[in-house]
Scaffold this active site. Sequence first.
Site, PDB file in Angstrom:
ATOM      1  N   CYS A 140      -0.897   2.420   6.829  1.00  0.00           N
ATOM      2  CA  CYS A 140      -1.938   1.554   6.280  1.00  0.00           C
ATOM      3  C   CYS A 140      -3.206   2.336   5.954  1.00  0.00           C
ATOM      4  O   CYS A 140      -3.757   3.013   6.825  1.00  0.00           O
ATOM      5  CB  CYS A 140      -2.244   0.445   7.283  1.00  0.00           C
TER       6      CYS A 140
ATOM      7  N   TYR B  11      -4.948  -2.622  -5.094  1.00  0.00           N
ATOM      8  CA  TYR B  11      -4.263  -3.838  -4.659  1.00  0.00           C
ATOM      9  C   TYR B  11      -4.419  -4.953  -5.687  1.00  0.00           C
ATOM     10  O   TYR B  11      -3.501  -5.746  -5.904  1.00  0.00           O
ATOM     11  CB  TYR B  11      -4.804  -4.296  -3.294  1.00  0.00           C
TER      12      TYR B  11
END
Length: 307
Positions: free
Chosen positions: A44, A175
Amino acid sequence: MTYVPDRITSKPGHTQDGYGGHELDVPTWPVEPDRYRLVAARACPWANRAIIVRGLLGLEDVLSMGLAGPTHDERSWTFDLDPGGVDPVLGYERLQQAYLARDPGWDKGITVPAIVDVPSGAVVTSDFPSITHDLFFEWRDHHRPDAPDLWPDDCREEMEAVMKRVFTDVNNGVYRCGFSGSQEAYDEAYDVLWSTMDWLEERLTDRRYLMGDRITEADVRLFTTLARFDAVYHNHFKCNRNKLTEMPALWGYARDLFQTPGFGDTIDFDQIKRHYYVVHEDINPTGIVPKGPDPSVWLTAHGRDRL
């Protein structure tokens, strides 16, 4: 500081720099060595920030760290990298258990990084911008003597502006491209991303780091996205105008940081690719994980020391 609404947050234990908490009526946890555990995941980018800052500041002996595996289901990150699939300090199989220990009715996201209070087993905060900020300001009594000044006073205002643009257009921008629900939304996100990537390319042409000749929090925040760019975002998130390796200044800058102790040694390209290509079933329904690109290119000469 703006707190992410769907993340559990808390007030800092003390305020050496006057940095206060938010308005919610929540507990206050004091800064205490050996009391808390940083739960992160190498896959992450938001958690990767906390891993890097913890190491740069030398907090390993006062703040333990647990690492979740790269893949998970809708319930939460799991500790499948540990023997028996259980975090050896918390005794949890899932990070979700720490959220429920804080709020039994928690029904929102289960995210890394998270700071967990070991005695109670409850999550203290999962607000990723405040975690690295607090590791610098609230934990400074425990920094190693030669820890870098990640938030220098003389460029704080400019650094905040740079980090805001990097977050909006790059960290979150990839994103926005990858999860766009329409062509119009994707086109807009794509154009904003590359406008800022070009701005960063120009900025880094004549300076070694974002704020000049020293590493700051701004570099940490940009690095974790750049490290994933060609391996994931270029293809998986359709950020494919060009590769990072085709931008001389940004590519040299990224390799310079990667080869700096505390940066590249936190990167696991296998875990990164497995996370994105396996977990995001709506984007990659086959679950096939690409074999490339070759990670050895990150160790090639960057020439940035001339700056």
